[in-house]
Every structure is written in C-alpha cells, then in structure tokens.
Design a protein around this motif. Structure first.
Motif, PDB file in Angstrom:
ATOM      1  N   TYR A 182       0.449  -1.103  -0.032  1.00  0.00           N
ATOM      2  CA  TYR A 182      -0.032  -0.008  -0.168  1.00  0.00           C
ATOM      3  C   TYR A 182       1.223   1.370   0.168  1.00  0.00           C
ATOM      4  N   LYS A 183       0.598   2.087  -0.347  1.00  0.00           N
ATOM      5  CA  LYS A 183       0.893   3.300  -0.858  1.00  0.00           C
ATOM      6  C   LYS A 183      -0.236   4.115  -0.918  1.00  0.00           C
ATOM      7  N   VAL A 184      -0.367   5.255   0.301  1.00  0.00           N
ATOM      8  CA  VAL A 184      -0.853   6.520   0.638  1.00  0.00           C
ATOM      9  C   VAL A 184      -0.282   7.791   0.502  1.00  0.00           C
ATOM     10  N   THR A 223      -5.259  15.427  10.636  1.00  0.00           N
ATOM     11  CA  THR A 223      -5.110  13.951   9.750  1.00  0.00           C
ATOM     12  C   THR A 223      -5.400  13.038   9.978  1.00  0.00           C
ATOM     13  N   GLN A 253      -6.823   9.771   7.937  1.00  0.00           N
ATOM     14  CA  GLN A 253      -6.479   8.237   8.641  1.00  0.00           C
ATOM     15  C   GLN A 253      -6.926   6.921   7.447  1.00  0.00           C
ATOM     16  N   SER A 269      -7.320   3.180   6.764  1.00  0.00           N
ATOM     17  CA  SER A 269      -8.332   1.676   7.296  1.00  0.00           C
ATOM     18  C   SER A 269      -8.740   0.523   6.444  1.00  0.00           C
ATOM     19  N   SER A 325      -9.103  -6.257  10.235  1.00  0.00           N
ATOM     20  CA  SER A 325      -7.991  -5.474  10.369  1.00  0.00           C
ATOM     21  C   SER A 325      -7.096  -6.268   9.739  1.00  0.00           C
ATOM     22  N   TYR A 342      -4.299  -3.402   8.010  1.00  0.00           N
ATOM     23  CA  TYR A 342      -3.353  -2.292   7.980  1.00  0.00           C
ATOM     24  C   TYR A 342      -4.431  -0.865   7.797  1.00  0.00           C
ATOM     25  N   GLU A 343      -3.154  -0.466   9.142  1.00  0.00           N
ATOM     26  CA  GLU A 343      -3.263   1.180   9.248  1.00  0.00           C
ATOM     27  C   GLU A 343      -3.180   1.791   9.538  1.00  0.00           C
ATOM     28  N   THR A 344      -2.947   3.175   8.623  1.00  0.00           N
ATOM     29  CA  THR A 344      -1.644   4.094   8.559  1.00  0.00           C
ATOM     30  C   THR A 344      -2.448   5.907   9.074  1.00  0.00           C
ATOM     31  N   THR A 345      -1.611   6.738   9.141  1.00  0.00           N
ATOM     32  CA  THR A 345      -2.178   7.815   9.425  1.00  0.00           C
ATOM     33  C   THR A 345      -0.880   8.514   8.362  1.00  0.00           C
ATOM     34  N   LEU A 346      -1.727   9.639   7.917  1.00  0.00           N
ATOM     35  CA  LEU A 346      -0.889  11.174   7.599  1.00  0.00           C
ATOM     36  C   LEU A 346      -1.132  12.301   8.013  1.00  0.00           C
TER      37      LEU A 346
END
Length: 366
Positions: free
Chosen positions: A53-55, A145, A147, A149, A157, A159-163
C-alpha cells in the motif's frame, strides 16, 4: 592348560558373536534414529507475499478546499484526482478482496471503497470524502490527520496508517504551472449568493425600465448587444455607488506560493466593499451568471478581467477592467480591458468560460 583355555573359549564364543553383532547393528540404528528425528521436524509453511500500500494526500500533502469540493462531487470511477489516494498492489497468486476506509479526522465524513484485484495487479484508489462545512469556513492553513483503515472481507483489520496533512484556506486558489487549473476559478463564481442578488436589486434601478432581463431570444443580436451594455453599465454603477474599490489582499501561506493566491468569495468582497482584480472578476461573473448570461474570467500575467458574451450564441464579448470599479467610468473600464488584453500574445491570455466549467463539473464552493 591349553585344553582348559580352548574349552573356555568354546563356551564363551556365542557371547562374543552376540556382542559383535550388536556392535555392528548399533550404528545402523543410530543412523535410522537421526533420520527419524529429521523427519519429525516441522517444515515452515511457504510465505505468501503481502499486499503493498502507498498512501498520498493532496498537493504534496496540502489539501485545497476547491479541489476537495470538486472531487467529492464526482463519481468514484470518474475521478481524475482525489483528496487522498491509496495505491494497492497484489503480488500474490490469489485475488485480493478488501475494503478501504478513509477520512480526515474531525473534518470529513468517511468514504469506503472496495478492492478486488487479480493476482499481480495494482490499482490507484482515489478518495474524496465529503468535508464538513467547517472546511469552507476556514481561512488559514491548519494541520489535520488523514486516517486510512484496510480490512479483509471478513472485517478483520489488515492495515492501518495515519498521514499528516495541511488544510489550506477555503480562499486559496491553486493555479498550477501555466494556469493549468484556471478553470477552477469558477468555484468562486456564486450566482445564488444573497449578497450577489442584492447587488442586482440595486443595479436594476440604474436602467431606464428598471429591468435586468439578461438575453432575450426574441431580440436581434444587435438589440441583445445593446441590452448587454446597458445591464453591464448598471451593474458597474451599482457597485461603484456601494463603494466597492480596489484593495490588494492576495497573500497566502504554505507551499506553492508562486502558483497560488488568496481569492475572496463575492460575499466577502461585497461585505467589505473591497476587491482586487481577481476578486472583482469572480464577483462580476457571479452577477452575470445570475442573469443567465455567459460570463468569463480572463487571466493574464499579473492581472484579471471579467467578461460577458454580448448576445446569445455570439462570439463577441464585452470585457471590463473590474479593478477600476471604484475609480473611473464604465466606458474607461471597458477601454482599459481592451487595451490591456491587447498587450499579450493569445497564448498568454487564459479565458475561463464559466458555463464550460459548469459543464465539466466545477460548481460553486459552499
């Protein structure tokens, strides 16, 4: 004595043979035991490659409300860009089925999209969650932020991330290189704003018949042109009488300052009786569009003009140097626009036809 020894050896010989046999047998059993122990060890299961994954978010991490509004009005499969994008790659040998949920905490609703990727495939998923009204009432750059998910089809779940992102002011316009995004200035053209309609209520008093009918199809092209001049002059006069005049206020913060600037919404300009050239251009365009007329905003290096089609389906336009609203006459503003635009080569003059922008899905910001 020899006879005694021979008899003793004869008696013990079977035992010697047994010991010799067991001695020869022991290594074989030891070897077999080693093999057995090896067979009992657990062989690790083959590892399957995990999805990747790339966000990314906005313009280098900055979210412009003008683009957020546009993208959120598009269907998911018709978006050319998003507020936040997730690139998903499936390096495995089986189809990948997941669910991605995205939101900007405290600023937007949540948007969900489903992933269905064949083995070896990748896809860019573009998100544009609907933002809350507070985004369009925000007038400074602010941190937020995002989010992300991701869950499998069972809801577990994976994968989870914040940016971290920066939300730009609702008044910030991103022009891009060579005014690539100029059509988005139509987002500042707000024909249904109550302050815009109030100006038209004043402007009609500066016409002979107290009317602002826009184009009237039963009139000839020449008659429509005369009417357009009459209505444009009335609008110019009303704004001048209200005290609208030039005040430069284009400073903005954050990245891309060389290709972005602050543009006031017409309601702000009218509330303050202050406008620079681009502020006034979108204000005039709002007034013309309200009347059902074809408005245009013209961008040249360092300046902006407003224009209106002279007659329905005509190729001729009336242009105004709207920055002169509080300074000179209507006729002088028309002459200044014609002279100013003539100084530039055609490829340096960017004309944004508001109706074309509407047809491409660019609507007024809230």
């Amino acid at each position: 004595m020899l006879d005694v020894a021979m008899r003793l050896f004869a008696q013990l010989r079977p035992w010697f043979n047994l010991v010799l046999f067991l001695g020869l047998l022991a290594p074989a059993h030891a070897s077999d035991n080693t093999a057995d122990r090896g067979d009992l060890r657990v062989t690790p299961a083959p590892r399957h490659p995990s999805p990747e994954y790339k966000v990314t978010a906005g313009m280098d991490g900055e979210i412009y409300p003008v683009f957020a509004n546009y993208a959120s009005l598009q269907k998911q499969n018709e978006r050319s860009f998003g507020v936040l994008s997730v690139n998903v790659s499936n390096p495995g040998e089986t189809p990948l089925r997941q669910r991605i949920a995205v939101k900007v905490a405290g600023w937007s609703d949540q948007e969900i999209q489903r992933v269905d990727l064949a083995p070896g495939a990748s896809k860019l998923y573009m998100f544009a969650p609907t933002f809350l009204p507070r985004l369009y009432n925000n007038h400074e750059i602010i941190a937020a932020t995002a989010q992300v998910s991701i869950a499998d089809i069972s809801g577990a779940s994976v994968y989870e991330t914040t940016l971290p992102v920066r939300l730009r002011s609702a008044e910030d316009m991103y022009w891009g290189s060579n005014f690539r995004y100029a059509p988005f200035i139509a987002s500042w053209v707000t024909p249904h704003d109550l302050r815009v309609e109030s100006v038209l209520g004043r402007a009609k008093n500066f016409t002979v018949d107290h009317r602002l009918p826009g184009y009237e199809s039963w009139k000839s092209a020449a008659q429509q042109e005369q009417e357009t001049y009459r209505e444009a002059r009335a609008i110019f006069t009303a704004l001048k009488r209200m005290g609208v005049s030039y005040v430069k206020s284009s400073t903005t913060f954050g990245d891309h300052r060389n290709v972005s600037e602050r543009v006031r919404m017409p309601r702000v300009s009218l509330g303050q009786n202050s406008a620079n050239c681009i502020d006034a251009a979108v204000m005039y365009a709002s007034l013309f569009e309200n009347l059902g007329m074809d408005a245009t905003v013209v961008i040249v290096p360092g300046h902006a003009y407003a224009g209106v089609r002279l007659a329905k389906d005509s190729g001729k336009f009336l242009f105004l140097d709207v920055a002169l609203t509080g300074l000179t006459t209507f006729e002088a503003a028309v002459a200044s626009a014609e002279k100013g635009m003539a100084r530039y080569a055609p490829n340096s003059v960017k004309k944004v036809l508001i109706q074309q922008a509407r047809d491409s899905g660019i609507y007024p910001m809230p």
